[in-house]
Write a protein that holds these residues in place. Sequence first.
Motif, PDB file in Angstrom:
ATOM      1  N   GLN A  51       0.825  -1.208   0.000  1.00  0.00           N
ATOM      2  CA  GLN A  51       0.000   0.000   0.000  1.00  0.00           C
ATOM      3  C   GLN A  51       0.864   1.266   0.000  1.00  0.00           C
ATOM      4  OE1 GLN A  51      -3.185  -0.602  -0.390  1.00  0.00           O
ATOM      5  NE2 GLN A  51      -2.853  -2.801  -0.108  1.00  0.00           N
ATOM      6  N   SER A  52       2.177   1.097  -0.097  1.00  0.00           N
ATOM      7  CA  SER A  52       3.105   2.232   0.001  1.00  0.00           C
ATOM      8  C   SER A  52       3.855   2.445  -1.307  1.00  0.00           C
ATOM      9  CB  SER A  52       4.116   1.998   1.131  1.00  0.00           C
ATOM     10  OG  SER A  52       3.467   1.691   2.348  1.00  0.00           O
ATOM     11  N   ILE A  53       4.282   3.662  -1.521  1.00  0.00           N
ATOM     12  CA  ILE A  53       5.150   3.988  -2.655  1.00  0.00           C
ATOM     13  C   ILE A  53       6.592   3.921  -2.148  1.00  0.00           C
ATOM     14  CG2 ILE A  53       5.813   5.764  -4.320  1.00  0.00           C
ATOM     15  CD1 ILE A  53       2.942   6.823  -4.128  1.00  0.00           C
ATOM     16  N   PRO A  54       7.425   3.062  -2.733  1.00  0.00           N
ATOM     17  CA  PRO A  54       8.780   2.843  -2.197  1.00  0.00           C
ATOM     18  C   PRO A  54       9.562   4.116  -1.896  1.00  0.00           C
ATOM     19  CG  PRO A  54       8.321   1.249  -3.903  1.00  0.00           C
ATOM     20  CD  PRO A  54       7.150   2.184  -3.896  1.00  0.00           C
ATOM     21  N   ARG A  55       9.551   5.069  -2.805  1.00  0.00           N
ATOM     22  CA  ARG A  55      10.356   6.284  -2.609  1.00  0.00           C
ATOM     23  C   ARG A  55       9.811   7.178  -1.502  1.00  0.00           C
ATOM     24  NH1 ARG A  55       7.710   7.184  -7.495  1.00  0.00           N
ATOM     25  NH2 ARG A  55       6.227   8.926  -7.518  1.00  0.00           N
ATOM     26  N   GLU A  56       8.561   6.937  -1.082  1.00  0.00           N
ATOM     27  CA  GLU A  56       7.964   7.748  -0.024  1.00  0.00           C
ATOM     28  C   GLU A  56       8.094   7.096   1.351  1.00  0.00           C
ATOM     29  OE1 GLU A  56       3.954   8.598  -1.180  1.00  0.00           O
ATOM     30  OE2 GLU A  56       4.558   9.886  -2.855  1.00  0.00           O
ATOM     31  N   LEU A  57       8.618   5.877   1.402  1.00  0.00           N
ATOM     32  CA  LEU A  57       8.811   5.206   2.688  1.00  0.00           C
ATOM     33  C   LEU A  57       9.996   5.827   3.425  1.00  0.00           C
ATOM     34  CD1 LEU A  57       8.376   1.453   1.688  1.00  0.00           C
ATOM     35  CD2 LEU A  57       6.884   2.762   3.200  1.00  0.00           C
ATOM     36  N   PRO A  58       9.969   5.849   4.750  1.00  0.00           N
ATOM     37  CA  PRO A  58      11.134   6.333   5.503  1.00  0.00           C
ATOM     38  C   PRO A  58      12.318   5.407   5.286  1.00  0.00           C
ATOM     39  CG  PRO A  58       9.536   5.307   6.966  1.00  0.00           C
ATOM     40  CD  PRO A  58       8.871   5.414   5.636  1.00  0.00           C
ATOM     41  N   MET A  59      13.522   5.941   5.404  1.00  0.00           N
ATOM     42  CA  MET A  59      14.720   5.130   5.271  1.00  0.00           C
ATOM     43  C   MET A  59      14.805   4.140   6.427  1.00  0.00           C
ATOM     44  SD  MET A  59      16.161   6.247   2.506  1.00  0.00           S
ATOM     45  CE  MET A  59      17.869   5.707   2.574  1.00  0.00           C
ATOM     46  N   LEU A  60      15.471   3.037   6.196  1.00  0.00           N
ATOM     47  CA  LEU A  60      15.654   2.052   7.254  1.00  0.00           C
ATOM     48  C   LEU A  60      16.417   2.665   8.426  1.00  0.00           C
ATOM     49  CD1 LEU A  60      16.751  -1.090   5.184  1.00  0.00           C
ATOM     50  CD2 LEU A  60      14.551  -0.762   6.334  1.00  0.00           C
ATOM     51  N   THR A  61      15.927   2.427   9.619  1.00  0.00           N
ATOM     52  CA  THR A  61      16.638   2.884  10.809  1.00  0.00           C
ATOM     53  C   THR A  61      17.718   1.857  11.168  1.00  0.00           C
ATOM     54  OG1 THR A  61      15.157   1.728  12.339  1.00  0.00           O
ATOM     55  CG2 THR A  61      14.521   3.965  11.649  1.00  0.00           C
ATOM     56  N   ASP A  62      18.601   2.222  12.080  1.00  0.00           N
ATOM     57  CA  ASP A  62      19.625   1.272  12.527  1.00  0.00           C
ATOM     58  C   ASP A  62      18.979   0.042  13.165  1.00  0.00           C
ATOM     59  OD1 ASP A  62      21.657   2.894  11.631  1.00  0.00           O
ATOM     60  OD2 ASP A  62      22.049   3.797  13.596  1.00  0.00           O
ATOM     61  N   GLU A  63      17.887   0.263  13.900  1.00  0.00           N
ATOM     62  CA  GLU A  63      17.197  -0.864  14.537  1.00  0.00           C
ATOM     63  C   GLU A  63      16.608  -1.804  13.479  1.00  0.00           C
ATOM     64  OE1 GLU A  63      13.602  -1.755  17.770  1.00  0.00           O
ATOM     65  OE2 GLU A  63      14.127   0.306  17.224  1.00  0.00           O
ATOM     66  N   GLU A  64      16.048  -1.239  12.423  1.00  0.00           N
ATOM     67  CA  GLU A  64      15.466  -2.055  11.352  1.00  0.00           C
ATOM     68  C   GLU A  64      16.546  -2.807  10.577  1.00  0.00           C
ATOM     69  OE1 GLU A  64      11.524   0.771  10.699  1.00  0.00           O
ATOM     70  OE2 GLU A  64      13.342   1.108   9.520  1.00  0.00           O
ATOM     71  N   LYS A  65      17.691  -2.170  10.413  1.00  0.00           N
ATOM     72  CA  LYS A  65      18.815  -2.866   9.775  1.00  0.00           C
ATOM     73  C   LYS A  65      19.293  -4.019  10.653  1.00  0.00           C
ATOM     74  CE  LYS A  65      20.480   1.090   7.105  1.00  0.00           C
ATOM     75  NZ  LYS A  65      21.595   2.074   6.903  1.00  0.00           N
ATOM     76  N   ASP A  66      19.254  -3.811  11.964  1.00  0.00           N
ATOM     77  CA  ASP A  66      19.639  -4.880  12.896  1.00  0.00           C
ATOM     78  C   ASP A  66      18.700  -6.078  12.782  1.00  0.00           C
ATOM     79  OD1 ASP A  66      21.860  -3.599  13.882  1.00  0.00           O
ATOM     80  OD2 ASP A  66      20.836  -2.763  15.634  1.00  0.00           O
ATOM     81  N   ILE A  67      17.421  -5.814  12.521  1.00  0.00           N
ATOM     82  CA  ILE A  67      16.454  -6.904  12.337  1.00  0.00           C
ATOM     83  C   ILE A  67      16.847  -7.746  11.127  1.00  0.00           C
ATOM     84  CG2 ILE A  67      14.055  -7.437  11.712  1.00  0.00           C
ATOM     85  CD1 ILE A  67      13.217  -4.996  13.374  1.00  0.00           C
ATOM     86  N   LEU A  68      17.228  -7.077  10.056  1.00  0.00           N
ATOM     87  CA  LEU A  68      17.686  -7.800   8.871  1.00  0.00           C
ATOM     88  C   LEU A  68      18.998  -8.519   9.145  1.00  0.00           C
ATOM     89  CD1 LEU A  68      16.870  -5.211   6.043  1.00  0.00           C
ATOM     90  CD2 LEU A  68      15.727  -7.392   6.446  1.00  0.00           C
ATOM     91  N   ASN A  69      19.901  -7.858   9.861  1.00  0.00           N
ATOM     92  CA  ASN A  69      21.201  -8.473  10.162  1.00  0.00           C
ATOM     93  C   ASN A  69      21.048  -9.738  10.995  1.00  0.00           C
ATOM     94  OD1 ASN A  69      22.752  -6.581   8.777  1.00  0.00           O
ATOM     95  ND2 ASN A  69      22.901  -5.218  10.540  1.00  0.00           N
ATOM     96  N   CYS A  70      20.103  -9.732  11.936  1.00  0.00           N
ATOM     97  CA  CYS A  70      19.880 -10.922  12.761  1.00  0.00           C
ATOM     98  C   CYS A  70      19.424 -12.102  11.910  1.00  0.00           C
ATOM     99  CB  CYS A  70      18.841 -10.622  13.845  1.00  0.00           C
ATOM    100  SG  CYS A  70      19.453  -9.583  15.187  1.00  0.00           S
ATOM    101  N   GLN A  71      18.621 -11.824  10.893  1.00  0.00           N
ATOM    102  CA  GLN A  71      18.180 -12.887   9.987  1.00  0.00           C
ATOM    103  C   GLN A  71      19.346 -13.385   9.135  1.00  0.00           C
ATOM    104  OE1 GLN A  71      13.973 -12.268   8.339  1.00  0.00           O
ATOM    105  NE2 GLN A  71      14.497 -10.181   8.953  1.00  0.00           N
ATOM    106  N   LEU A  72      20.174 -12.450   8.681  1.00  0.00           N
ATOM    107  CA  LEU A  72      21.322 -12.825   7.848  1.00  0.00           C
ATOM    108  C   LEU A  72      22.363 -13.610   8.640  1.00  0.00           C
ATOM    109  CD1 LEU A  72      21.843  -9.555   5.753  1.00  0.00           C
ATOM    110  CD2 LEU A  72      20.656 -11.654   5.089  1.00  0.00           C
ATOM    111  N   ASP A  73      22.415 -13.385   9.949  1.00  0.00           N
ATOM    112  CA  ASP A  73      23.397 -14.071  10.797  1.00  0.00           C
ATOM    113  C   ASP A  73      23.200 -15.588  10.814  1.00  0.00           C
ATOM    114  OD1 ASP A  73      24.653 -11.713  11.478  1.00  0.00           O
ATOM    115  OD2 ASP A  73      23.619 -11.498  13.410  1.00  0.00           O
TER     116      ASP A  73
END
Length: 234
Positions: A51-73
């Motif tokens: 339901q969102s336009i990609p360019r209008e979404l907020p940038m990933l925060t450090d916490e959100e990047k950590d969520i991805l990093n935990c999955q990649l770990d």
Amino acid sequence: MKPLIGILGRSEESKTGMSLISVQEKERIAVIRSGGIPVLILPPQEVEYRQSIPRELPMLTDEEKDILNCQLDVIDGILLPGGDISYEYDRYIVEQAIKRDIPLLGICMGMQVMSFYNKKPNLKRITSETAHFNRKKKYVHQTFIDTKTKLYEILKQEKIEVNSIHHYEVQKDDQFKIAAISADGVIEAIEYPDCHFCIGVQYHPELNLETDVNSQKLLEAFIEASLLYHSRHI
């Protein structure tokens, strides 16, 4: 021991209008048949992506990047699938895969994201008379492979037949190596030579896995690289 393969979830809308994060069955099954264990990598933001336009979404925060990093770990390889909309989390996954040297296989839009992960998107709508979009045909056109690439090392062929389901093409860039092109010059595969396995293909090997030897070889090489990654990080 089988490697754990993370498949990045794609946003879509259900028939009832609900926003979903899903994975194509063909991709999940392809990982299993090639010797891996599929798991879903979920995006971290508290938004309904469809339901969102990609360019209008907020940038990933450090916490959100950590969520991805935990999955990649906890995964040994990444399958970046096709789709019709990409987001910042796609590019972050590619960035981390290259940084950590996690085996990465990009398919269709997945390859396109790999081509501009640290830059602005640079795609061009295909205007060639050669067909590049046909869902019904098993093989749509020929693809010519550079003999000095990882892809050639895997397939041992300079010319293969591929399916094709895309309207846009990747533009040449110094950050990646062109591994294959079609007869009309559309880039059909790219790779990052400094990584153990970081290959993107514009076609869909998961759709022809049962009957196409080249698709089998590519998926099996990806799983083998992921198993090697696992053995280096236990």
